[in-house]
Design an enzyme around this catalytic site. Sequence first.
Site: not given
Ligand code: ADP
Ligand code: ZN
Length: 624
Positions: A223, A225-229, A445-446
């Site tokens: 997935g 980045p940042g989705t909670g893997k 513009h906006e």
């Molecule tokens: P990844 O490994 O997918 O890049 P992370 O697991 O490191 O992402 O997620 C980073 C942070 O984002 C986590 O520490 C958490 O605080 C937050 N986070 C991401 N997804 C979730 C989720 N589904 N529920 C709660 N917190 C989340």
């Molecule tokens: Zn614009």
Amino acid sequence: MKEIKDSDRKPSKKPLIYYYMVALLVLMLLNALFFPSVLSRQVIEVPYSQFLTMIDDGQVSQVALEESSGQLVFIAGEDEAHQQVYKTGIWPDDGQRLLEQLRSDPSIQFQAEIPTQANPLLSFVLTWILPIFFFILIGELISRWMMKRMGNGLPGGMGNAMTFGKSNAKVYVEASQIGVTFADVAGQEEAKASLMEVVDFLHEPEKYADIGAQLPKGVLLVGPPGTGKTLLAKAVAGEAHVPFFSISGSEFVEMFVGMGAAKVRDLFKQANEKAPCIVFIDEIDAIGKKRDTGGYGGNDEREQTLNQLLAEMDGFDGRKGVVLLAATNRPESLDPALMRPGRFDRRVPVEPPDLPGRKAILQVHAKKVHIADDVDWDLIARTTAGSSGAELANIVNEAALRAVRQHRKVVKQEDLEESVETVLAGAQRKNAVISDQEKKIVSYHEIGHALVAALQTHSAPVTKITIIPRTSGALGYTMQVDTGEKALMSRTELYNKIATLTGGRAAEELIFGKENMTTGASNDIEQATKLARAMITRYGMTDEFDMMALETIQNQYLGGDTSLTCAPETAAKIDAMAAQIIKEAHEKALGILKAHEGKLHELAEYLLEKETITGEAFMSILNA
Ligand code: ADP
Ligand code: ZN
Ligand code: MG
């Protein structure tokens, strides 16, 4: 997290170099003791006349003829303590007579040779021992430096060479210390359900063994980045109450061929001893890249590491209770061998959260801060379409920080709204200097964007317009928020979106004239072009190309860069068609604005005065 060292023995503190130093010093001391004069022997050249004077004075004690140069070498001195080695040339016609005289002088010893070089031992030390010593010194320094790079947890000292390739699976954590459970992961219900099975297996392996079922050996979380893997992997360990080995793929990447492989071996050995347990390899693409993709002629070290990993995965007994988890945001770059059944045979997608998911994630993180009860989580979740879990966590935290800045004890709705904008568009630049004329242009513009959006069907409603500059460089923006979650976009919606994007520039042209258009539309142009091209190349929305794919996405989860997969002539056609789409949309936007020029003036002046207006205020003026 606790570090596990394979031994706690204290290595001897004195570095190797210390011993070399001592040895060298002793050698030099011995030398000086036994050959004191020779150590300081220096040869002084003197003229022949002085030599004769010295003979007459009876100072010369030893003489030798140096065959190589035909010169005389002699030792002379007023007394024992002042003896020196001298050298002098002989006058040719004097030679024979002189030698006779020297031979016959009883006070002078005629020698075969007087060594003029520094003593042999010293020169041996200088030419042999010293260079070797330096080699060892440099080698020692380099190995020390590498030790540092591999670092952590390795016992220091001389035994280091033996411990190369220990996996520093330093992130070995006891279950009780993880402190993350599935409750901390919001949304991601499918991923959780899939991983729940793994947890169940670790709890009751017999249940699975009885029926003869084999659980997947490896689970791959993919997935953006940042989705909670990473969070999910931790939660699995936390739920299963088993030890957790966590290592990042890049930690296997070593300088020397074979070291990464050794680390893999060691990691699995440790895991086998601790089974049941979980081994988590984060960012596995660092070692799992496709082998031999051409180009650089292979990367031996990485391939060996990968081969070792594949071998270990085949080797370990799944029933023993070692579960392998891995995470990546570049699944398409992984070697297919990793994904074949029996290895990472289960693939769990961890996608960006949907609307309910975003709401749940916001609320999970809101639990950690004091927050007002009347916060409209639905609205916040709707305004953050496309945001990842990490961004949502950040939004809640930014809101809390804003509350602190304003000396409040609770976080309010407005904090969250402002922080959404901060995270998405950058912080406000309160003291940016912008001239009145520029402010006026930005207002038009906006409002241009907003009017085109509002006066078309199939456009997301405008919720906010602002001309407060942001640190991202935007001088203003128009926020549109869909009322619900949208998974699909129709051709009309896409087309209208392009028209909305051109609305800003269209307003500028209409009010200030074509020759006064500004650079403010650059981001709009970029987005409109992307959309128009995608309509042709990826969404199959044109008659000419119909449903033909003309572009492939390279990394789906990382920005989705695309590359054309068509002939150059086709590419040229695509360009022309994209330009046509944008042009049409632009003209449509101009038409809409021309028809409502009065409203455009009224709204732009209002915005210029207020700087920020809400969607409701905008609509009420528009509909007045
Ligand atoms: P990844 O490994 O997918 O890049 P992370 O697991 O490191 O992402 O997620 C980073 C942070 O984002 C986590 O520490 C958490 O605080 C937050 N986070 C991401 N997804 C979730 C989720 N589904 N529920 C709660 N917190 C989340
Ligand atoms: Zn614009
Ligand atoms: Mg991660």
